[in-house]
Design a protein around this motif. Structure first.
Motif, PDB file in Angstrom:
ATOM      1  N   ASP A  14       0.803  -1.226   0.000  1.00  0.00           N
ATOM      2  CA  ASP A  14       0.000   0.000   0.000  1.00  0.00           C
ATOM      3  C   ASP A  14       0.833   1.272   0.000  1.00  0.00           C
ATOM      4  N   SER A  15       2.141   1.160  -0.176  1.00  0.00           N
ATOM      5  CA  SER A  15       2.965   2.371  -0.140  1.00  0.00           C
ATOM      6  C   SER A  15       3.978   2.369  -1.283  1.00  0.00           C
ATOM      7  N   LYS A  16       4.487   3.555  -1.566  1.00  0.00           N
ATOM      8  CA  LYS A  16       5.501   3.677  -2.601  1.00  0.00           C
ATOM      9  C   LYS A  16       6.892   3.556  -1.987  1.00  0.00           C
ATOM     10  N   LEU A  17       7.854   3.230  -2.811  1.00  0.00           N
ATOM     11  CA  LEU A  17       9.231   3.071  -2.373  1.00  0.00           C
ATOM     12  C   LEU A  17      10.089   4.216  -2.891  1.00  0.00           C
ATOM     13  N   LYS A  18      11.039   4.603  -2.086  1.00  0.00           N
ATOM     14  CA  LYS A  18      11.975   5.629  -2.501  1.00  0.00           C
ATOM     15  C   LYS A  18      12.997   5.000  -3.439  1.00  0.00           C
ATOM     16  N   ILE A  19      13.081   5.506  -4.656  1.00  0.00           N
ATOM     17  CA  ILE A  19      14.011   4.930  -5.627  1.00  0.00           C
ATOM     18  C   ILE A  19      15.167   5.864  -5.941  1.00  0.00           C
ATOM     19  N   SER A  20      15.160   7.074  -5.375  1.00  0.00           N
ATOM     20  CA  SER A  20      16.273   7.987  -5.623  1.00  0.00           C
ATOM     21  C   SER A  20      16.237   9.151  -4.640  1.00  0.00           C
ATOM     22  N   PRO A  21      17.415   9.591  -4.175  1.00  0.00           N
ATOM     23  CA  PRO A  21      17.462  10.838  -3.403  1.00  0.00           C
ATOM     24  C   PRO A  21      17.362  12.004  -4.388  1.00  0.00           C
ATOM     25  N   VAL A  22      17.253  13.201  -3.895  1.00  0.00           N
ATOM     26  CA  VAL A  22      17.208  14.385  -4.764  1.00  0.00           C
ATOM     27  C   VAL A  22      18.093  15.475  -4.180  1.00  0.00           C
ATOM     28  N   GLY A  23      18.502  16.410  -5.031  1.00  0.00           N
ATOM     29  CA  GLY A  23      19.312  17.521  -4.561  1.00  0.00           C
ATOM     30  C   GLY A  23      20.424  17.866  -5.535  1.00  0.00           C
ATOM     31  N   GLU A  24      21.021  19.008  -5.320  1.00  0.00           N
ATOM     32  CA  GLU A  24      22.088  19.462  -6.217  1.00  0.00           C
ATOM     33  C   GLU A  24      23.411  18.748  -5.948  1.00  0.00           C
ATOM     34  N   LYS A  25      23.595  18.275  -4.709  1.00  0.00           N
ATOM     35  CA  LYS A  25      24.838  17.587  -4.368  1.00  0.00           C
ATOM     36  C   LYS A  25      24.524  16.329  -3.570  1.00  0.00           C
ATOM     37  N   VAL A  26      24.195  15.271  -4.270  1.00  0.00           N
ATOM     38  CA  VAL A  26      23.919  13.980  -3.638  1.00  0.00           C
ATOM     39  C   VAL A  26      25.204  13.158  -3.696  1.00  0.00           C
ATOM     40  N   VAL A  27      25.754  12.874  -2.519  1.00  0.00           N
ATOM     41  CA  VAL A  27      27.056  12.199  -2.442  1.00  0.00           C
ATOM     42  C   VAL A  27      26.877  10.740  -2.023  1.00  0.00           C
ATOM     43  N   GLY A  28      27.439   9.830  -2.820  1.00  0.00           N
ATOM     44  CA  GLY A  28      27.383   8.416  -2.496  1.00  0.00           C
ATOM     45  C   GLY A  28      28.593   7.991  -1.681  1.00  0.00           C
ATOM     46  N   ARG A  29      28.561   6.766  -1.183  1.00  0.00           N
ATOM     47  CA  ARG A  29      29.684   6.260  -0.391  1.00  0.00           C
ATOM     48  C   ARG A  29      30.951   6.136  -1.228  1.00  0.00           C
ATOM     49  N   PHE A  67       8.345  -0.861 -11.814  1.00  0.00           N
ATOM     50  CA  PHE A  67       7.883   0.372 -11.184  1.00  0.00           C
ATOM     51  C   PHE A  67       6.969   1.082 -12.176  1.00  0.00           C
ATOM     52  N   ALA A  68       5.705   1.273 -11.801  1.00  0.00           N
ATOM     53  CA  ALA A  68       4.748   1.913 -12.709  1.00  0.00           C
ATOM     54  C   ALA A  68       5.191   3.339 -13.021  1.00  0.00           C
ATOM     55  N   LEU A  69       5.251   3.659 -14.289  1.00  0.00           N
ATOM     56  CA  LEU A  69       5.726   4.971 -14.723  1.00  0.00           C
ATOM     57  C   LEU A  69       4.866   6.097 -14.165  1.00  0.00           C
ATOM     58  N   ASN A  70       3.550   5.874 -14.172  1.00  0.00           N
ATOM     59  CA  ASN A  70       2.648   6.932 -13.693  1.00  0.00           C
ATOM     60  C   ASN A  70       2.613   7.056 -12.176  1.00  0.00           C
ATOM     61  N   SER A  71       3.380   6.201 -11.489  1.00  0.00           N
ATOM     62  CA  SER A  71       3.404   6.291 -10.026  1.00  0.00           C
ATOM     63  C   SER A  71       4.588   7.108  -9.508  1.00  0.00           C
ATOM     64  N   LEU A  72       5.459   7.557 -10.425  1.00  0.00           N
ATOM     65  CA  LEU A  72       6.606   8.358 -10.013  1.00  0.00           C
ATOM     66  C   LEU A  72       6.123   9.615  -9.293  1.00  0.00           C
ATOM     67  N   GLU A  73       6.693   9.882  -8.141  1.00  0.00           N
ATOM     68  CA  GLU A  73       6.223  10.988  -7.295  1.00  0.00           C
ATOM     69  C   GLU A  73       7.400  11.681  -6.610  1.00  0.00           C
ATOM     70  N   VAL A  74       7.345  12.995  -6.563  1.00  0.00           N
ATOM     71  CA  VAL A  74       8.377  13.779  -5.889  1.00  0.00           C
ATOM     72  C   VAL A  74       7.962  14.025  -4.440  1.00  0.00           C
ATOM     73  N   ARG A  75       8.860  13.736  -3.515  1.00  0.00           N
ATOM     74  CA  ARG A  75       8.644  14.067  -2.106  1.00  0.00           C
ATOM     75  C   ARG A  75       9.850  14.847  -1.603  1.00  0.00           C
ATOM     76  N   ASP A  76       9.746  15.329  -0.379  1.00  0.00           N
ATOM     77  CA  ASP A  76      10.816  16.170   0.147  1.00  0.00           C
ATOM     78  C   ASP A  76      12.171  15.472   0.151  1.00  0.00           C
ATOM     79  N   ASP A  77      12.172  14.182   0.423  1.00  0.00           N
ATOM     80  CA  ASP A  77      13.449  13.483   0.569  1.00  0.00           C
ATOM     81  C   ASP A  77      13.827  12.627  -0.631  1.00  0.00           C
ATOM     82  N   GLY A  78      13.039  12.636  -1.695  1.00  0.00           N
ATOM     83  CA  GLY A  78      13.425  11.828  -2.842  1.00  0.00           C
ATOM     84  C   GLY A  78      12.314  11.578  -3.827  1.00  0.00           C
ATOM     85  N   ILE A  79      12.585  10.659  -4.762  1.00  0.00           N
ATOM     86  CA  ILE A  79      11.613  10.256  -5.771  1.00  0.00           C
ATOM     87  C   ILE A  79      11.086   8.880  -5.375  1.00  0.00           C
ATOM     88  N   TYR A  80       9.762   8.741  -5.404  1.00  0.00           N
ATOM     89  CA  TYR A  80       9.114   7.500  -4.992  1.00  0.00           C
ATOM     90  C   TYR A  80       8.318   6.904  -6.153  1.00  0.00           C
TER      91      TYR A  80
END
Length: 256
Positions: A14-29, A67-80
């Motif tokens: 019943d919920s969406k999953l976060k598939i990406s962070p967002v921001g101008e400087k997203v730093v990976g390990r 991942f359903a294309l039409n379910s892509l959603e922007v939230r404060d902490d990422g793309i779901y």
């Protein structure tokens, strides 16, 4: 095409999953820095017109989820997005053979900055790069359960407090109305606008009912005791006097 690992939260139908962070400087390990404009990435991805494939280790080929294309959603902490696992994908996750998700981006270098243009796909992996929440973490489930129990108790406590405040408010209103009634009745008596024998009945009323009753009492007092000393007459209101006889002749005896 660049790979970028990211851990996601526990799977829920019943919920969406976060598939990406967002921001101008997203730093990976691994030290790579990405510029991820969520709105632009989703817009470009949707132009492709196909759902995002979930594969194993970014090897392509067989899909283990979509991942359903039409379910892509922007939230404060990422793309779901909403994930539908295949039978094989469900088994891999349930058995913890794979625990994390990793989006694969189409990246362009602009002024030495990796700018994410769109999603290519998402991989089921075991080497997260940013977050620390897996797809099927038992610890996460237990922690969420505890948080839900705490929130439930807090809600019940707040409900009790609200009910108590309602009762206190009702009591205050009753007390105020009683004092207001006493004041109005007292003023009516002192102004000779009500017979003494009406006092007990008047004290049982409030609001518009009391105001209407006092209006009738005022007319009654004015007609009955016109030109008389009301104070002397009210000392013995049960005694039939000449004024009361006049009232009866006027048809006011039904007010007694």
């Amino acid at each position: 095409m660049r790979e970028f690992l990211i851990e996601l939260n526990e799977i829920s139908k019943d919920s969406k999953l976060k598939i990406s962070p967002v921001g101008e400087k997203v730093v990976g390990r691994d030290g790579r820095v990405f510029n991820i404009n969520a709105e632009e990435v989703i817009k470009a991805t949707k132009k492709g017109g196909v759902d995002l494939m979930l594969d194993v280790d970014h090897h392509g080929g067989e899909a283990v989820g979509w991942f359903a294309l039409n379910s892509l959603e922007v939230r404060d902490d990422g793309i779901y997005a909403s994930l539908e696992l295949t039978k094989k994908g469900g088994e891999l996750v349930a058995n913890k053979a794979y625990r994390y998700l990793s989006p694969a981006y189409v990246v362009a270098f602009e002024n030495d900055v990796r700018v994410v243009k769109e999603f290519h796909s998402v991989g089921l992996v075991n080497h997260p790069n940013l977050l620390k929440k897996s797809l099927n973490s038992k610890e996460d489930s237990e922690e969420m359960k505890k948080e839900n129990e705490t929130l439930k108790k807090e809600k019940e406590e707040l409900s009790k407090q609200v009910e108590q405040l309602k009762k206190e408010k009702e009591e205050l209103i009753k007390e105020y109305e009683k004092k207001l009634t006493n004041t109005k009745v007292k003023n009516a008596l002192e102004a000779n606008a009500m017979l003494k024998k009406r006092e007990e009945e008047a004290l049982k009323l409030s609001g518009e009912a009391l105001d209407s009753f006092l209006s009738v009492c005022a007319v009654e007092a004015k007609e009955i005791f016109k030109g008389s000393d009301l104070k002397d007459l009210q000392k013995n209101s049960t005694q039939i006097t000449e004024q009361q006889k006049i009232a009866q002749s006027l048809g006011l005896e039904n007010l007694d």
